[in-house]
Design a protein around this motif. Structure first.
Motif, PDB file in Angstrom:
ATOM      1  N   LEU A   9       0.849  -1.190   0.000  1.00 48.62           N
ATOM      2  CA  LEU A   9       0.000   0.000   0.000  1.00 48.62           C
ATOM      3  C   LEU A   9       0.883   1.238   0.000  1.00 48.62           C
ATOM      4  CD1 LEU A   9      -2.705  -0.961   2.671  1.00 48.62           C
ATOM      5  CD2 LEU A   9      -2.716  -1.411   0.211  1.00 48.62           C
ATOM      6  N   ASP A  10       0.317   2.342  -0.444  1.00 50.73           N
ATOM      7  CA  ASP A  10       1.033   3.621  -0.458  1.00 50.73           C
ATOM      8  C   ASP A  10       0.502   4.476   0.683  1.00 50.73           C
ATOM      9  OD1 ASP A  10       2.283   5.987  -0.904  1.00 50.73           O
ATOM     10  OD2 ASP A  10       1.592   6.260  -2.966  1.00 50.73           O
ATOM     11  N   VAL A  11       1.236   4.506   1.794  1.00 49.75           N
ATOM     12  CA  VAL A  11       0.764   5.211   2.984  1.00 49.75           C
ATOM     13  C   VAL A  11       0.753   6.725   2.797  1.00 49.75           C
ATOM     14  CG1 VAL A  11       1.480   3.380   4.555  1.00 49.75           C
ATOM     15  CG2 VAL A  11       3.096   5.217   3.976  1.00 49.75           C
ATOM     16  N   ASP A  12       1.417   7.222   1.749  1.00 50.03           N
ATOM     17  CA  ASP A  12       1.453   8.663   1.511  1.00 50.03           C
ATOM     18  C   ASP A  12       0.254   9.156   0.713  1.00 50.03           C
ATOM     19  OD1 ASP A  12       3.897   9.014   2.827  1.00 50.03           O
ATOM     20  OD2 ASP A  12       5.017   8.412   1.048  1.00 50.03           O
ATOM     21  N   ARG A  13      -0.526   8.231   0.163  1.00 44.35           N
ATOM     22  CA  ARG A  13      -1.693   8.640  -0.620  1.00 44.35           C
ATOM     23  C   ARG A  13      -2.806   9.126   0.281  1.00 44.35           C
ATOM     24  NH1 ARG A  13      -3.549   3.995  -4.523  1.00 44.35           N
ATOM     25  NH2 ARG A  13      -5.127   5.560  -4.992  1.00 44.35           N
ATOM     26  N   ASN A  14      -3.555  10.121  -0.216  1.00 41.18           N
ATOM     27  CA  ASN A  14      -4.680  10.663   0.543  1.00 41.18           C
ATOM     28  C   ASN A  14      -5.921   9.813   0.275  1.00 41.18           C
ATOM     29  OD1 ASN A  14      -6.320  12.255   2.065  1.00 41.18           O
ATOM     30  ND2 ASN A  14      -6.433  13.946   0.590  1.00 41.18           N
TER      31      ASN A  14
END
Length: 375
Positions: A9-14
């Motif tokens: 997963l991309d934890v920086d995505r909103n």
């Protein structure tokens, strides 16, 4: 065999993590990476794979169970149900257009106007419409966005990587600039942009014609093609009308939110000499500016003239009505966007191009007035 160690997963995505889990698994199912009948890892393993809580995994899986992409079997586990149920709910792929809002925060009446206009036009030509709100910073969800579609209309400011990945699969028209806006990279892309430089220039010209020489301009989103285009129009106006940086103050803010307009306007309105006029990129910014002016005991337009790029529908319903550009969404949708997409769908020799939509005419509200000088 799926290598789950590579699924991240991309934890920086909103975007909520449970939605990212749904999106990730949905994409893997629709692309065929996860086959019908394949068992996905149990919740405890998915928690470790994605570094999330049990409830986050549960919410992500439940969404796909409701979509009939996954099937729970008591005491046995969760299995891929296949894509038949999804495809049965959709019209034939040759008659489906997916309109994708590539935005972390879609909203406002302008989105509703685009939906209504495009749906009306596409249905008149025998096409069905699907609407998707997406947050793909990478082409992970390309298979999902392109599934069962004849073409895609992509709105927002996506990564060029996503645009190219979609473009390889089906006809695509982009409304707005990609985040990566190198002209060399965009030469074979079919897209439509507003003349934001021209709109910024026209706004300042109108304020100057009203006698204003102390103007602030609040532009957004910072460090994007939109902002750079607006800034070039402002710089052109400053040069043509001989406005110094002190006379035309440019404030770049990160978002369209009201609080961004408020935070930029409040200190500027406290400075000397105080601006007598303001240009804002969006109606939501203008509302924040109006609140800042009110908190300082200033009124619109007596003490501060205000002009915006915002939706005419929104601007007409403010008090005072905001001066803005007339809405021409239906005309753009029919004569430019749909014409481009139909060209790709029907003509193998069609050549994509960039279309810049001119600024158009003003809708004159009562938020601007002639500057009569200090009393």
């Amino acid at each position: 065999m799926t290598d789950w160690a590579k699924v991240k997963l991309d934890v920086d995505r909103n975007l909520p993590l449970y939605s990212q889990i749904s999106e990730k698994l949905r994409s893997m199912i629709l692309s065929g990476d996860l086959k019908k009948g394949e068992r996905i890892p149990p919740s405890s393993e998915l928690q470790q794979i994605f570094s999330v809580s049990a409830i986050t995994v549960e919410n992500g899986i439940t969404a796909l169970v409701k979509e009939q992409l996954l099937l729970r079997r008591p005491r046995l586990g969760t299995y891929v149900a296949g894509t038949e149920s999804v495809r049965q709910q959709l019209p034939p792929s040759g008659k489906m257009i997916n309109i994708v809002f590539n935005s972390n925060r879609p909203g406002g009446h302008s989105y509703f106007e685009w939906i209504c206009a495009l749906e009306q036009i596409c249905k008149a030509d025998g096409y069905m419409i699907r609407f998707t709100i997406s947050h793909p910073d990478t082409p992970e969800s390309v298979e999902y966005l392109a599934a069962n579609c004849a073409g895609v209309i992509l709105m927002g400011m996506p990564k060029l990587q996503l645009v190219r990945a979609l473009q390889q699969k089906l006809p695509l028209v982009l409304i707005g600039d990609p985040e990566d806006d190198s002209p060399q990279d965009l030469k074979d892309l079919d897209y439509v942009v507003n003349d934001d430089a021209g709109r910024a220039y026209q706004c300042i010209r109108h304020l100057v014609d009203l006698g204003h020489r102390q103007i602030m301009a609040i532009i957004t989103p910072a460090n994007t093609p939109y902002e750079r285009s607006q800034r070039s129009g402002l710089e052109r106006a400053a040069k043509e009308f001989k406005l110094t940086p002190e006379e035309l103050q440019i404030h770049s803010v990160p978002d369209y939110l009201q609080e961004c307009g408020y935070k930029a306007a409040y200190p500027a309105l406290c400075s000397a000499p105080r601006p007598t006029a303001c240009m804002a990129t969006e109606a939501s910014l203008a509302i924040g500016i109006m609140k800042a002016a009110s908190d300082l005991g200033l009124s619109i337009p007596k003490d501060l003239s205000l002009i915006t790029f915002g939706s005419q529908f929104d601007c007409e319903r403010k008090e005072p009505q905001l001066t803005c550009f007339e809405s021409n969404i239906m005309e753009i949708a029919r004569n430019i966007i749909w014409k481009k997409l139909k060209g790709q769908l029907e003509n193998p020799k069609y050549k994509p191009s960039k279309t810049v939509v001119p600024a158009g005419k003003f809708f004159f509200g009562n938020s601007t007035r002639y500057y009569k000088g200090e009393k």
